[in-house]
Design a protein around this motif. Structure first.
Motif, PDB file in Angstrom:
ATOM      1  N   ASP A  13      -5.627  77.200  21.057  1.00 45.46           N
ATOM      2  CA  ASP A  13      -4.452  77.920  21.547  1.00 45.46           C
ATOM      3  C   ASP A  13      -4.663  78.375  22.994  1.00 45.46           C
ATOM      4  O   ASP A  13      -5.649  79.053  23.304  1.00 45.46           O
ATOM      5  N   ARG A  34      -4.082  75.533  16.478  1.00 50.57           N
ATOM      6  CA  ARG A  34      -3.896  76.964  16.764  1.00 50.57           C
ATOM      7  C   ARG A  34      -5.239  77.697  16.795  1.00 50.57           C
ATOM      8  O   ARG A  34      -5.509  78.513  17.685  1.00 50.57           O
ATOM      9  N   ASP A  35      -6.072  77.398  15.812  1.00 52.78           N
ATOM     10  CA  ASP A  35      -7.341  78.113  15.683  1.00 52.78           C
ATOM     11  C   ASP A  35      -8.337  77.748  16.779  1.00 52.78           C
ATOM     12  O   ASP A  35      -9.093  78.599  17.257  1.00 52.78           O
ATOM     13  N   ASP A  92      -4.810  82.334  23.594  1.00 53.30           N
ATOM     14  CA  ASP A  92      -6.071  82.902  23.107  1.00 53.30           C
ATOM     15  C   ASP A  92      -7.231  82.505  24.023  1.00 53.30           C
ATOM     16  O   ASP A  92      -8.114  83.316  24.325  1.00 53.30           O
ATOM     17  N   TYR A 126       3.554  73.434  18.496  1.00 55.47           N
ATOM     18  CA  TYR A 126       3.388  73.925  17.131  1.00 55.47           C
ATOM     19  C   TYR A 126       4.631  73.697  16.279  1.00 55.47           C
ATOM     20  O   TYR A 126       4.547  73.507  15.069  1.00 55.47           O
ATOM     21  N   VAL A 178      -1.764  71.355  12.424  1.00 60.77           N
ATOM     22  CA  VAL A 178      -1.176  72.340  13.334  1.00 60.77           C
ATOM     23  C   VAL A 178      -2.026  73.605  13.374  1.00 60.77           C
ATOM     24  O   VAL A 178      -2.321  74.146  14.450  1.00 60.77           O
ATOM     25  N   GLN A 179      -2.447  74.079  12.205  1.00 59.22           N
ATOM     26  CA  GLN A 179      -3.243  75.301  12.143  1.00 59.22           C
ATOM     27  C   GLN A 179      -4.592  75.119  12.821  1.00 59.22           C
ATOM     28  O   GLN A 179      -5.104  76.033  13.477  1.00 59.22           O
TER      29      GLN A 179
END
Length: 225
Positions: free
Chosen positions: A168, A164-165, A171, A143, A160-161
């Motif tokens: 990850d 993550r969503d 998560d 990240y 990047v987001q």
């Protein structure tokens, strides 16, 4: 970084300031296991950037030639120090890099802890059976920039987001545990424990006294020849 971590007691021989040099050292450790016939094996970790270094392929050749007990783990974060693997590598499917040496490879979702565990167990069985080395390519992502001075302008914030969503690993592991019956409260308690361990380690590093100046000469060879 990890190249400064080293522990003979825990059989962790650190990294190296020279890109890809740990692959040669790891191959040497694999040779030591075979020479001593102690049943051990070595895991040598390197990234997609180091995968283009020449000593990596010299190591592959020797490892397969001598059937050394070693697992080569390529952590492919897709950008090395800042260049996309698609722009820097003629063969960007890195698990295939051992094919010309007859070394098999497995590509794994490096953001899925259970997938990584399963592939690692398969690789271990291969090596323990005396079949020689094997490659694991872990498709992962970082990240942040490569270093504190890396603004990471070679990719968008949206990219990047999105990772993550959608991908990850923490998560994902949390969802897997909940599916197995672990409660959300138990996961929160686990997160709290881990944060406490990390904070304690950081505090220790920041408050530990500096080594004496004489330590500069420890294990340094100074002789006339």
């Amino acid at each position: 970084g990890s190249m400064h971590m080293f522990s003979v007691e825990h059989k962790f021989y650190g990294g190296h300031g020279i890109v890809g040099a740990q692959v040669s050292l790891g191959t040497g450790l694999g040779f030591a296991h075979k020479y001593r016939d102690d049943g051990g094996l070595c895991l040598a970790y390197f990234g997609d950037g180091a995968a283009n270094q020449g000593q990596v392929y010299e190591s592959f050749n020797m490892a397969e030639l001598w059937k050394l007990p070693i697992i080569y783990v390529i952590e492919n974060n897709q950008y090395a120090m800042g260049t996309s693997v698609n722009r820097s590598s003629a063969e960007d499917q890195l698990y295939r890099r051992g094919e010309s040496f007859r070394i098999p490879g497995i590509q794994v979702d490096g953001m899925d802890v259970l997938a990584v565990r399963g592939a690692a167990e398969e690789a271990r069985e291969w090596v323990k059976a005396g079949k020689g080395p094997i490659l694991l390519e872990l498709k992962t992502y970082r990240y942040r920039g490569h270093s504190m001075s890396d603004p990471a302008k070679y990719r968008s914030r949206e990219e990047v987001q999105s990772v993550r969503d959608k991908s990850d690993p923490i998560d994902h592991a949390g969802r897997e545990l909940q599916a197995m019956g672990v409660s959300e409260d138990a996961l929160k308690d686990l997160d709290k424990q881990i944060r406490a361990i990390v904070s304690e380690a950081a505090d220790f590093a920041e408050t530990a006294p500096e080594p004496a100046l004489a330590e500069l000469y420890t294990d340094v060879l100074v002789e006339n020849y």
